[in-house]
Scaffold this active site. Structure first.
Site, PDB file in Angstrom:
ATOM      1  N   ALA A   1       0.846  -1.187   0.000  1.00 18.71           N
ATOM      2  CA  ALA A   1       0.000   0.000   0.000  1.00 18.71           C
ATOM      3  C   ALA A   1       0.883   1.240   0.000  1.00 18.71           C
ATOM      4  O   ALA A   1       2.054   1.194   0.406  1.00 18.71           O
ATOM      5  CB  ALA A   1      -0.911  -0.004   1.221  1.00 18.71           C
TER       6      ALA A   1
ATOM      7  N   GLY B   1      -0.154  -5.122   0.907  1.00 22.89           N
ATOM      8  CA  GLY B   1      -1.368  -5.077   0.104  1.00 22.89           C
ATOM      9  C   GLY B   1      -1.215  -5.749  -1.242  1.00 22.89           C
ATOM     10  O   GLY B   1      -2.194  -6.213  -1.830  1.00 22.89           O
TER      11      GLY B   1
ATOM     12  N   GLU C   1      -1.796  -9.354  -0.538  1.00 14.90           N
ATOM     13  CA  GLU C   1      -3.229  -9.485  -0.247  1.00 14.90           C
ATOM     14  C   GLU C   1      -4.056  -9.420  -1.529  1.00 14.90           C
ATOM     15  O   GLU C   1      -5.052 -10.132  -1.673  1.00 14.90           O
ATOM     16  CB  GLU C   1      -3.651  -8.400   0.752  1.00 14.90           C
ATOM     17  CG  GLU C   1      -3.097  -8.655   2.141  1.00 14.90           C
ATOM     18  CD  GLU C   1      -3.329  -7.505   3.096  1.00 14.90           C
ATOM     19  OE1 GLU C   1      -3.959  -7.728   4.146  1.00 14.90           O
ATOM     20  OE2 GLU C   1      -2.879  -6.377   2.805  1.00 14.90           O
TER      21      GLU C   1
ATOM     22  N   GLU D   1       3.762  -5.879   7.524  1.00 14.26           N
ATOM     23  CA  GLU D   1       3.051  -4.846   8.292  1.00 14.26           C
ATOM     24  C   GLU D   1       3.519  -4.706   9.736  1.00 14.26           C
ATOM     25  O   GLU D   1       3.514  -3.603  10.299  1.00 14.26           O
ATOM     26  CB  GLU D   1       1.537  -5.120   8.257  1.00 14.26           C
ATOM     27  CG  GLU D   1       0.856  -4.757   6.941  1.00 14.26           C
ATOM     28  CD  GLU D   1       0.941  -5.857   5.900  1.00 14.26           C
ATOM     29  OE1 GLU D   1       0.279  -5.732   4.856  1.00 14.26           O
ATOM     30  OE2 GLU D   1       1.675  -6.846   6.118  1.00 14.26           O
TER      31      GLU D   1
END
Length: 255
Positions: free
Chosen positions: A66, A112, A115, A135
């Site tokens: 992200a 992300g 993911e 993370e």
């Protein structure tokens, strides 16, 4: 519609979404998430599209994560909203797409990015790919479904190790643990992904759509009953009639 952060190509029953932010290693920001989501909606409405491929621009990165700059100053309320909106508008939408979505992981798939790949139904990776959920090094946890989808793919113990350690794993290791389906040289990745997509595209889109819904209920109380219902439903649809007729007439079906 036109897009700024993604490229959308259509090619003989398959469509390719390329995340096009190479200057930031294709990191996901809000605009990119919105554009991928809109493209998924657009393609799910197109009868001519049978399979969707998601990949990143270049040979270094699928999606490096992200875009941290966008949420670095968020508080609890805005952070929850970010995670919920992302999951509902994109990640869950991909998982529940009526058409198969294949990730062609061409390099880094971190945070992300991993993911996003895990939300896809199938994952092919290049030999140079590195995958991980870093993370916890930021004092966070995965917020786009990572803690839920990773254990389903690799088991709870390995998922805990990957999440708690924040370490990156190689594409070959990812294949060994079931995180990706196949690994190819970078120059072959998209070709091999398209090859699989074309094979899938020749099969019944009605049956595949039902199969997606049924498989998504794997290991739930509703899974077996849903499979039985969908199996019966398909008997009244045109694809079953064409498929069975083609089999009996010893020809290829025309779905």
């Amino acid at each position: 519609m036109s897009y700024e952060n993604i490229l959308l190509e259509r090619e003989n029953k398959i469509s390719i979404i390329t995340i096009n932010r190479p200057e930031s290693l294709n990191a996901l920001n809000a605009k990119t998430i919105k554009e991928i989501s809109s493209a998924i909606d657009e393609l799910n409405e197109e009868e001519s599209c049978r399979v969707i491929i998601i990949t990143g621009n270049g040979v270094k990165s699928f999606v490096a994560g992200a875009d941290i700059k966008e949420f670095s100053d968020f508080g609890q309320e805005k952070a929850e909203e970010l995670a919920r909106n992302g999951q509902n508008s994109l990640f869950n939408k991909i998982e529940n797409s009526t058409k198969p979505v294949i990730a062609a992981v061409n390099g880094f798939a971190l945070g992300g990015g991993l993911e996003l790949a895990m939300a896809c139904h199938i994952r092919y990776a290049s030999e140079n790919a590195k995958l991980g959920l870093p993370e916890v090094t930021l004092g966070l946890i995965p917020g786009y479904g990572g803690t839920q989808r990773l254990p389903k793919l690799v088991g709870k113990g390995l998922a805990n190790e990957i999440i708690f350690s924040a370490k990156m794993i190689s594409a070959q290791k990812a294949k060994e643990i079931g995180l990706v389906n196949e690994v190819f040289p970078i120059e072959e990745l998209l070709f091999k992904t398209k090859e699989l997509a074309h094979t899938i595209a020749n099969n019944s889109p009605m049956a595949i759509s039902k199969a997606i819904s049924a498989v998504n209920l794997y290991d739930t109380e509703d899974g077996f009953e849903t499979e039985i219902k969908y199996f019966g439903d398909l008997f009244d649809l045109k694809d079953k009639k064409e498929g069975v007729s083609a089999f009996l007439e010893k020809r290829k079906p025309n779905f």
